[in-house]
Design a protein around this motif. Structure first.
Motif, PDB file in Angstrom:
ATOM      1  N   LEU A 158     -14.439   8.634  39.015  1.00 55.34           N
ATOM      2  CA  LEU A 158     -13.643   8.930  37.831  1.00 55.34           C
ATOM      3  C   LEU A 158     -13.430  10.416  37.646  1.00 55.34           C
ATOM      4  N   PRO A 215     -15.912   8.830  31.719  1.00 57.50           N
ATOM      5  CA  PRO A 215     -16.073   8.504  30.311  1.00 57.50           C
ATOM      6  C   PRO A 215     -17.415   9.009  29.788  1.00 57.50           C
ATOM      7  N   ARG A 249     -15.573   2.657  21.946  1.00 56.35           N
ATOM      8  CA  ARG A 249     -14.947   1.696  22.839  1.00 56.35           C
ATOM      9  C   ARG A 249     -13.583   1.289  22.298  1.00 56.35           C
ATOM     10  N   VAL A 306      -9.992  -2.113  34.951  1.00 56.81           N
ATOM     11  CA  VAL A 306     -10.029  -1.166  33.840  1.00 56.81           C
ATOM     12  C   VAL A 306     -11.445  -1.053  33.284  1.00 56.81           C
ATOM     13  N   SER A 307     -12.097  -2.182  33.097  1.00 50.28           N
ATOM     14  CA  SER A 307     -13.459  -2.165  32.575  1.00 50.28           C
ATOM     15  C   SER A 307     -14.399  -1.443  33.523  1.00 50.28           C
ATOM     16  N   SER A 358     -13.746   2.402  33.567  1.00 50.51           N
ATOM     17  CA  SER A 358     -14.073   3.083  32.310  1.00 50.51           C
ATOM     18  C   SER A 358     -15.523   2.903  31.897  1.00 50.51           C
ATOM     19  N   GLN A 385     -15.788   1.359  28.469  1.00 53.71           N
ATOM     20  CA  GLN A 385     -15.265   2.066  27.302  1.00 53.71           C
ATOM     21  C   GLN A 385     -13.861   1.606  26.940  1.00 53.71           C
ATOM     22  N   LEU A 386     -13.125   1.095  27.924  1.00 55.74           N
ATOM     23  CA  LEU A 386     -11.799   0.515  27.692  1.00 55.74           C
ATOM     24  C   LEU A 386     -11.802  -0.888  28.274  1.00 55.74           C
ATOM     25  N   THR A 398      -8.046  10.189  28.958  1.00 52.10           N
ATOM     26  CA  THR A 398      -8.814   9.549  30.027  1.00 52.10           C
ATOM     27  C   THR A 398      -8.489   8.067  30.122  1.00 52.10           C
ATOM     28  N   GLN A 399      -8.410   7.395  28.989  1.00 51.57           N
ATOM     29  CA  GLN A 399      -8.090   5.975  28.983  1.00 51.57           C
ATOM     30  C   GLN A 399      -6.695   5.714  29.532  1.00 51.57           C
ATOM     31  N   ILE A 423      -6.932   6.006  33.268  1.00 52.12           N
ATOM     32  CA  ILE A 423      -7.620   4.844  33.839  1.00 52.12           C
ATOM     33  C   ILE A 423      -6.677   3.649  33.909  1.00 52.12           C
TER      34      ILE A 423
END
Length: 348
Positions: A7, A22, A28, A55-56, A59, A62-63, A245-246, A249
């Motif tokens: 990341l 993250p 979250r 995605v999970s 992150s 966190q997302l 960041t999200q 991602i």
């Protein structure tokens, strides 16, 4: 692989910038996204779940994406109660018909060319502008390949469509309407509609598995659906509510998925074609060149007519046409001759 190093920038997956790791304790974020395809372990129905898992993982939780089954729902209705939907951009043609360009265009770009327009030309920016005008943000999730014409009788002349019942979606439906057909548009998740004399409604693999009822002939090389792109569409508010960041991602996850979608579709459609030929479940043929060429003027009219849907639509149509002129000339002298000569060599 160390997730934090990944990341932090060991791979960007086409985002153009490194992803930031993250932070621990970061709040979250959960997105509720509706899947307009029928849920499944492969093909279009499996795409959203794969994106959610990626995605999970990227992150660190966190997302996250909550997947809701919305097969058969209208896209507008599904989006109204969610943060986003996975389907096809032609579902938004009620807002602007130019959205259909980003799924499939009669006589237009094939899947590799469409991806190049989005990734390497200004297609994504033009698409973003059109989407933003309607409160949305969309992502390319790959392409399930050209779709073909199933029929009771393969047309030998373009006049065969006049007065005939045709099941089709998007810009293909507009073309068949222009040719005088009685067009019905089935729900997005329906690949085998009944009651039509002609149907172009899904990837060959899905149709081979479902069976097409009384339609027992399939014509390859048709003009109407040279691609079938899948997309994720978020509400602008949902996209803008993500931190940088999200957003990176999510962009990385959708980019990675687009490659998997295309690779899986190539394999599945090739196997479906072999099964149809070997089992005789359907007669596989090729659309008559004269019919293809007779449909082209109407296809051009459909494309040109999209520019009247506003400034953003006009800009997207112009960019699409300009890129198409350049890339199709290359396809004609590069991939097409090789494929033709390879076929002749294998059949010799």
């Amino acid at each position: 692989m160390d997730r934090r190093k990944f990341l932090a920038g060991t791979a960007t997956l086409g985002t153009g910038a490194a992803l930031a790791a993250p932070a621990l304790g970061q709040s979250r974020t959960q997105l509720n996204i509706v899947n307009l395809w029928s849920e499944g372990s492969e093909g279009r129905g499996a795409i959203l779940s794969a994106v959610a898992a990626r995605v999970s993982g990227l992150s660190g939780g966190q997302l996250t994406i909550t997947v809701t089954n919305g097969a058969g729902q209208a896209a507008d209705a599904a989006l109204s109660g969610a943060d986003g939907v996975v389907g096809a951009e032609e579902a938004w043609m009620g807002k602007s018909a130019a959205f259909g360009l980003m799924t499939s265009t009669p006589g237009g770009l094939v899947e590799r060319e469409l991806e190049a327009f989005i990734r390497q030309e200004n297609g994504q920016a033009l698409w973003d502008a059109l989407s933003a005008a309607h409160g949305m943000k969309s992502f390319y999730l790959g392409d399930t390949g050209a779709e073909y014409l199933w029929a009771q009788t393969v047309p030998g002349d373009v006049s065969a469509f006049s007065g005939a019942s045709v099941a089709a979606r998007g810009l293909a439906a507009r073309l068949y309407t222009a040719l005088g057909a009685n067009v019905t548009t089935p729900a997005m998740n329906v690949v085998a509609p009944g009651g039509a004399a002609f149907a172009e409604t899904g990837p060959l693999a899905d149709q081979q598995q479902a069976g097409m009822g009384g339609l027992n002939k399939v014509a390859l090389g048709t003009i109407t659906r040279p691609s079938a792109a899948v997309s994720l569409t978020l509400k602008s508010a949902a996209w803008n509510g993500l931190n940088e960041t999200q957003q990176r991602i999510l962009t990385a996850a959708t980019t990675a998925q687009s490659h998997i979608t295309a690779a899986e579709a190539l394999k599945r459609n090739a196997l479906a074609q072999q099964i149809l030929r070997l089992t005789g479940a359907a007669e596989v043929t090729t659309l008559n060149e004269d019919v293809f060429h007779a449909m082209m003027p109407a296809a051009r009219d459909v494309l040109n007519g999209l520019a009247s849907d506003g400034a953003e639509a006009a800009a997207l149509v112009d960019g699409y046409k300009r890129f198409g002129e350049a890339v199709q000339s290359w396809t004609r002298v590069s991939e097409a001759p090789f494929a033709t000569n390879r076929r002749r060599s294998f059949s010799a």
